[in-house]
Design a protein around this motif. Structure first.
Motif, PDB file in Angstrom:
ATOM      1  N   GLY A   1       0.825  -1.210   0.000  1.00 59.13           N
ATOM      2  CA  GLY A   1       0.000   0.000   0.000  1.00 59.13           C
ATOM      3  C   GLY A   1       0.850   1.247   0.000  1.00 59.13           C
ATOM      4  N   PHE A   2       0.180   2.365  -0.144  1.00 61.69           N
ATOM      5  CA  PHE A   2       0.862   3.659  -0.245  1.00 61.69           C
ATOM      6  C   PHE A   2       1.595   4.007   1.054  1.00 61.69           C
ATOM      7  CE2 PHE A   2       1.082   8.323  -0.771  1.00 61.69           C
ATOM      8  CZ  PHE A   2       1.523   8.393  -2.073  1.00 61.69           C
TER       9      PHE A   2
ATOM     10  N   GLN B   1       8.282 -21.054   6.167  1.00 57.58           N
ATOM     11  CA  GLN B   1       7.859 -20.722   7.538  1.00 57.58           C
ATOM     12  C   GLN B   1       6.899 -19.533   7.499  1.00 57.58           C
ATOM     13  OE1 GLN B   1      11.568 -19.683   9.535  1.00 57.58           O
ATOM     14  NE2 GLN B   1      11.259 -17.531   9.061  1.00 57.58           N
ATOM     15  N   PRO B   2       6.006 -19.436   8.463  1.00 55.57           N
ATOM     16  CA  PRO B   2       5.112 -18.281   8.457  1.00 55.57           C
ATOM     17  C   PRO B   2       5.860 -17.013   8.830  1.00 55.57           C
ATOM     18  CG  PRO B   2       4.660 -19.702  10.348  1.00 55.57           C
ATOM     19  CD  PRO B   2       5.770 -20.343   9.602  1.00 55.57           C
ATOM     20  N   GLY B   3       5.417 -15.905   8.298  1.00 50.39           N
ATOM     21  CA  GLY B   3       6.065 -14.633   8.627  1.00 50.39           C
ATOM     22  C   GLY B   3       5.280 -13.463   8.073  1.00 50.39           C
ATOM     23  N   ILE B   4       5.530 -12.300   8.650  1.00 51.34           N
ATOM     24  CA  ILE B   4       4.890 -11.063   8.195  1.00 51.34           C
ATOM     25  C   ILE B   4       5.961 -10.181   7.551  1.00 51.34           C
ATOM     26  CG2 ILE B   4       3.566  -9.035   8.898  1.00 51.34           C
ATOM     27  CD1 ILE B   4       2.092 -11.612   9.551  1.00 51.34           C
ATOM     28  N   VAL B   5       5.659  -9.705   6.359  1.00 46.00           N
ATOM     29  CA  VAL B   5       6.600  -8.828   5.655  1.00 46.00           C
ATOM     30  C   VAL B   5       5.901  -7.507   5.343  1.00 46.00           C
ATOM     31  CG1 VAL B   5       8.151  -8.578   3.669  1.00 46.00           C
ATOM     32  CG2 VAL B   5       7.602 -10.890   4.536  1.00 46.00           C
ATOM     33  N   SER B   6       6.340  -6.416   5.986  1.00 43.33           N
ATOM     34  CA  SER B   6       5.807  -5.110   5.572  1.00 43.33           C
ATOM     35  C   SER B   6       6.734  -4.576   4.489  1.00 43.33           C
ATOM     36  CB  SER B   6       5.691  -4.142   6.751  1.00 43.33           C
ATOM     37  OG  SER B   6       6.819  -4.170   7.591  1.00 43.33           O
ATOM     38  N   THR B   7       6.121  -4.156   3.392  1.00 44.60           N
ATOM     39  CA  THR B   7       6.918  -3.731   2.243  1.00 44.60           C
ATOM     40  C   THR B   7       6.973  -2.208   2.180  1.00 44.60           C
ATOM     41  OG1 THR B   7       5.018  -3.698   0.732  1.00 44.60           O
ATOM     42  CG2 THR B   7       6.192  -5.792   0.962  1.00 44.60           C
ATOM     43  N   GLY B   8       7.871  -1.702   1.346  1.00 43.66           N
ATOM     44  CA  GLY B   8       7.901  -0.270   1.073  1.00 43.66           C
ATOM     45  C   GLY B   8       6.742   0.069   0.136  1.00 43.66           C
ATOM     46  N   GLY B   9       6.357   1.344   0.128  1.00 44.86           N
ATOM     47  CA  GLY B   9       5.184   1.739  -0.652  1.00 44.86           C
ATOM     48  C   GLY B   9       5.306   1.502  -2.150  1.00 44.86           C
TER      49      GLY B   9
END
Ligand SMILES: Nc1ncnc2c1ncn2[C@@H]1O[C@H](COP(=O)(O)OP(=O)(O)OP(=O)(O)O)[C@@H](O)[C@H]1O
Ligand SMILES: O=C(O)C1=C[C@@H](O)[C@@H](O)[C@H](O)C1
Ligand SMILES: [Mg+2]
Length: 186
Positions: A10-11, A76-84
């Motif tokens: 997302g933005f 493996q499970p994981g959360i990745v926050s990406t750049g906009g």
């Protein structure tokens, strides 16, 4: 495909990093943020990468960071926050789709402005302008909106919710997505 990695897209200022941190804490899954990963690996701030080396170099670092994450976290499970801007490259979208699910966050331009103004603009060189920051946000958002909409499986408007609440809603969505996949396979 099993849900193993959850990518938040997302933005700028929609809350990817803030929500990812809480989502990971609730689920007890590891979390990585691609912007933070790039800063760690290059030893440079996002601002310095853009200023000294330009956006093209930043985009290369971004794809490299994503490739390392999916390689190192495979299975493996994981959360990745990406750049906009992660979703702007088709190669990145393919990698994310191949290794997990893509969740989209959105917010109104005014809310984004309120969140990213002042100090926060340093981390977001693309929003720095001698002109009107609100207008810049609206312009860039409208250019990118079709891409954000087309890549995400689900889109959450974060304008009037706290990160904690958004994370809790996403936990339910992720559980449903995983259950749906299990029943689809059996
Ligand atoms: N739902 C929310 N309510 C209030 N403030 C929020 C919310 N989500 C994020 N914020 C705040 O807004 C700012 C920007 O959020 P955040 O860094 O998570 O955005 P982002 O989507 O990761 O942006 P970028 O793409 O630039 O990395 C932070 O100060 C964060 O604490
Ligand atoms: O939307 C974008 O293009 C960006 C968002 C930030 O997360 C950083 O990745 C960088 O400032 C570029
Ligand atoms: Mg972020």
């Amino acid at each position: 495909m099993r849900v193993v990695l959850v990518f938040l897209t997302g933005f700028m200022g929609t809350g990817k990093t803030a929500v990812a941190r809480r989502l990971a804490a609730i689920l007890g899954w590891p979390w990585v943020d691609t912007d933070q990963e790039i800063e760690k690996v290059t030893g440079l701030s996002i601002e310095d990468i853009f200023r000294k080396h330009g956006e093209i170099r930043f985009r290369s670092e971004e794809t490299l960071a994503l490739k390392r994450i999916v390689r190192d976290w495979a299975g493996q499970p994981g959360i990745v926050s990406t750049g906009g801007g992660m979703v702007l490259k088709a190669e990145n979208v393919e990698l994310m789709r191949a290794h997990g699910v893509i969740i989209g966050l959105t917010a109104t331009p005014e809310v984004i402005f309120q969140r990213v103004k002042m100090r926060q603009l340093r981390k977001r060189p693309l929003l720095r302008t001698k002109g009107d920051v609100r207008a810049r946000i609206e312009e860039l958002m409208s250019l990118r909106e079709p891409v954000y909409r087309s890549v995400a499986e689900v889109i959450i408007d974060t304008s009037s919710k706290e990160p904690e609440q958004i994370a809790r809603e996403l936990v339910e969505w992720i559980k449903g997505r995983m259950a749906g996949e299990k029943s689809g396979k059996s």
